[in-house]
Write a protein that holds these residues in place. Sequence first.
Motif, PDB file in Angstrom:
ATOM      1  N   ALA A  56       0.834  -1.206   0.000  1.00 59.02           N
ATOM      2  CA  ALA A  56       0.000   0.000   0.000  1.00 59.02           C
ATOM      3  C   ALA A  56       0.868   1.254   0.000  1.00 59.02           C
ATOM      4  O   ALA A  56       0.532   2.262  -0.636  1.00 59.02           O
ATOM      5  N   ARG A  57       2.003   1.207   0.694  1.00 53.86           N
ATOM      6  CA  ARG A  57       2.898   2.365   0.743  1.00 53.86           C
ATOM      7  C   ARG A  57       3.387   2.741  -0.656  1.00 53.86           C
ATOM      8  O   ARG A  57       3.447   3.921  -1.012  1.00 53.86           O
ATOM      9  N   ASP A  58       3.704   1.735  -1.464  1.00 56.21           N
ATOM     10  CA  ASP A  58       4.196   1.997  -2.819  1.00 56.21           C
ATOM     11  C   ASP A  58       3.080   2.502  -3.724  1.00 56.21           C
ATOM     12  O   ASP A  58       3.318   3.312  -4.622  1.00 56.21           O
ATOM     13  N   MET A  59       1.858   2.032  -3.485  1.00 52.09           N
ATOM     14  CA  MET A  59       0.730   2.546  -4.264  1.00 52.09           C
ATOM     15  C   MET A  59       0.454   4.007  -3.922  1.00 52.09           C
ATOM     16  O   MET A  59       0.155   4.814  -4.804  1.00 52.09           O
ATOM     17  N   LEU A  60       0.568   4.359  -2.652  1.00 51.56           N
ATOM     18  CA  LEU A  60       0.377   5.747  -2.247  1.00 51.56           C
ATOM     19  C   LEU A  60       1.445   6.629  -2.893  1.00 51.56           C
ATOM     20  O   LEU A  60       1.155   7.730  -3.375  1.00 51.56           O
ATOM     21  N   SER A  61       2.679   6.129  -2.916  1.00 54.56           N
ATOM     22  CA  SER A  61       3.769   6.872  -3.545  1.00 54.56           C
ATOM     23  C   SER A  61       3.492   7.107  -5.031  1.00 54.56           C
ATOM     24  O   SER A  61       3.697   8.209  -5.549  1.00 54.56           O
ATOM     25  N   ALA A  62       2.994   6.064  -5.724  1.00 55.10           N
ATOM     26  CA  ALA A  62       2.668   6.198  -7.145  1.00 55.10           C
ATOM     27  C   ALA A  62       1.539   7.197  -7.341  1.00 55.10           C
ATOM     28  O   ALA A  62       1.564   8.016  -8.265  1.00 55.10           O
ATOM     29  N   SER A  63       0.536   7.147  -6.461  1.00 55.85           N
ATOM     30  CA  SER A  63      -0.597   8.059  -6.569  1.00 55.85           C
ATOM     31  C   SER A  63      -0.151   9.509  -6.441  1.00 55.85           C
ATOM     32  O   SER A  63      -0.635  10.395  -7.158  1.00 55.85           O
ATOM     33  N   LYS A  64       0.799   9.764  -5.553  1.00 62.80           N
ATOM     34  CA  LYS A  64       1.291  11.120  -5.352  1.00 62.80           C
ATOM     35  C   LYS A  64       2.029  11.650  -6.584  1.00 62.80           C
ATOM     36  O   LYS A  64       2.159  12.864  -6.750  1.00 62.80           O
ATOM     37  N   ARG A  65       2.512  10.716  -7.429  1.00 66.00           N
ATOM     38  CA  ARG A  65       3.245  11.139  -8.621  1.00 66.00           C
ATOM     39  C   ARG A  65       2.330  11.361  -9.821  1.00 66.00           C
ATOM     40  O   ARG A  65       2.793  11.753 -10.889  1.00 66.00           O
ATOM     41  N   VAL A  66       1.035  11.096  -9.657  1.00 65.78           N
ATOM     42  CA  VAL A  66       0.063  11.351 -10.723  1.00 65.78           C
ATOM     43  C   VAL A  66      -0.824  12.510 -10.275  1.00 65.78           C
ATOM     44  O   VAL A  66      -1.612  12.371  -9.333  1.00 65.78           O
ATOM     45  N   GLU A  67      -0.692  13.630 -10.921  1.00 64.61           N
ATOM     46  CA  GLU A  67      -1.394  14.837 -10.501  1.00 64.61           C
ATOM     47  C   GLU A  67      -2.911  14.627 -10.474  1.00 64.61           C
ATOM     48  O   GLU A  67      -3.505  14.149 -11.433  1.00 64.61           O
ATOM     49  N   GLY A  68      -3.516  14.991  -9.355  1.00 66.96           N
ATOM     50  CA  GLY A  68      -4.968  14.929  -9.227  1.00 66.96           C
ATOM     51  C   GLY A  68      -5.538  13.544  -9.027  1.00 66.96           C
ATOM     52  O   GLY A  68      -6.763  13.367  -9.075  1.00 66.96           O
ATOM     53  N   SER A  69      -4.702  12.546  -8.765  1.00 64.57           N
ATOM     54  CA  SER A  69      -5.216  11.180  -8.615  1.00 64.57           C
ATOM     55  C   SER A  69      -5.909  11.008  -7.259  1.00 64.57           C
ATOM     56  O   SER A  69      -5.690  11.773  -6.320  1.00 64.57           O
ATOM     57  N   ARG A  70      -6.749   9.987  -7.193  1.00 58.87           N
ATOM     58  CA  ARG A  70      -7.470   9.650  -5.959  1.00 58.87           C
ATOM     59  C   ARG A  70      -6.860   8.374  -5.394  1.00 58.87           C
ATOM     60  O   ARG A  70      -6.536   7.445  -6.148  1.00 58.87           O
ATOM     61  N   TYR A  71      -6.691   8.322  -4.063  1.00 65.12           N
ATOM     62  CA  TYR A  71      -6.121   7.147  -3.410  1.00 65.12           C
ATOM     63  C   TYR A  71      -7.060   6.671  -2.311  1.00 65.12           C
ATOM     64  O   TYR A  71      -7.588   7.472  -1.541  1.00 65.12           O
ATOM     65  N   ARG A  72      -7.266   5.342  -2.259  1.00 70.50           N
ATOM     66  CA  ARG A  72      -8.116   4.769  -1.217  1.00 70.50           C
ATOM     67  C   ARG A  72      -7.523   3.438  -0.761  1.00 70.50           C
ATOM     68  O   ARG A  72      -7.185   2.588  -1.587  1.00 70.50           O
TER      69      ARG A  72
END
Length: 294
Positions: A249-265
């Motif tokens: 999950a930590r790596d998915m959150l990191s990837a989400s932060k690198r995509v502008e405007g993405s949603r993370y859950r």
Amino acid sequence: MTTPTAFVRYYDVISADGTKLRAWTNDAEGPVVLVSNGLGTNPHAWPSLLNPGCGVRVISWNHRGTGGSARPVDNRVDLDAFVEDAVAIMDDAGVATATVVSWSAGVTVAFELAGRYPERVNGILAVAGVPGNTFATMLAPIKVPPFIAKRLMVGLARSGGWSGPVIAPITKRIPWTNATANMLRWSRLINPAADVGELRTLLQEFCTTHPSWYAKLAIGVSEHQRVSLSSIAVPATFLSGKWDMLTGARDMLSASKRVEGSRYRELASTHFIPVEFPEIVMEELELLLDRVHA
């Protein structure tokens, strides 16, 4: 409450290198969604998308050498081939652009497709997967360092290649009944929230492919490093599992932060989110489609 009957129609599509793919669709009405599935998995991983009244038209395919898709003559199973297969499915369906729903290693394919052909992808739902370098994110819940996790899991995949002939007779004889499917749910390897009938159908078909071929598919994906996200300019949603041993999950959150405007859950789930929480997958897909069409 009566569960709607799942519907899947299979048909054949020829990829760019001549490999015959077993494609599938739900033949439903609505916006087109391309499913980029987990390695070697089948339509039954997505119960929420097999309901004819789900509101989206799904197109997808079974990976090379699995579920009726042919093995390529040169055994080519790498990221380039998977992206070509995705394009072939879209072209055959006459689809110029689609929202991509992806799971596990299929997330790498989804983002690579969007990077190479930005005009073909208008949104990405990434479920329990990261854009590239997948093996380094494994074993995260037990805090195994990424470089060690990658070595361990690649080694396990390679051992699966040579041990496959020994394992295959066992996996093909596993009687996937409600009782055996329930054993996985009770063991917590798969969240007990998963419907036992849907889980049984998924595993039944999964075990029809030789373990050595699954190992080859996994190694093909492991050789690709992290996918660049700098060019991704479409709405994206990342759904991660707190207890996911295959994608941290930590790596998915990191990837989400690198995509502008993405949603993370983040969910209290394992790697098998599509079959554990199909209602949430559908809910997030609908939210994503709203953003795509805004």
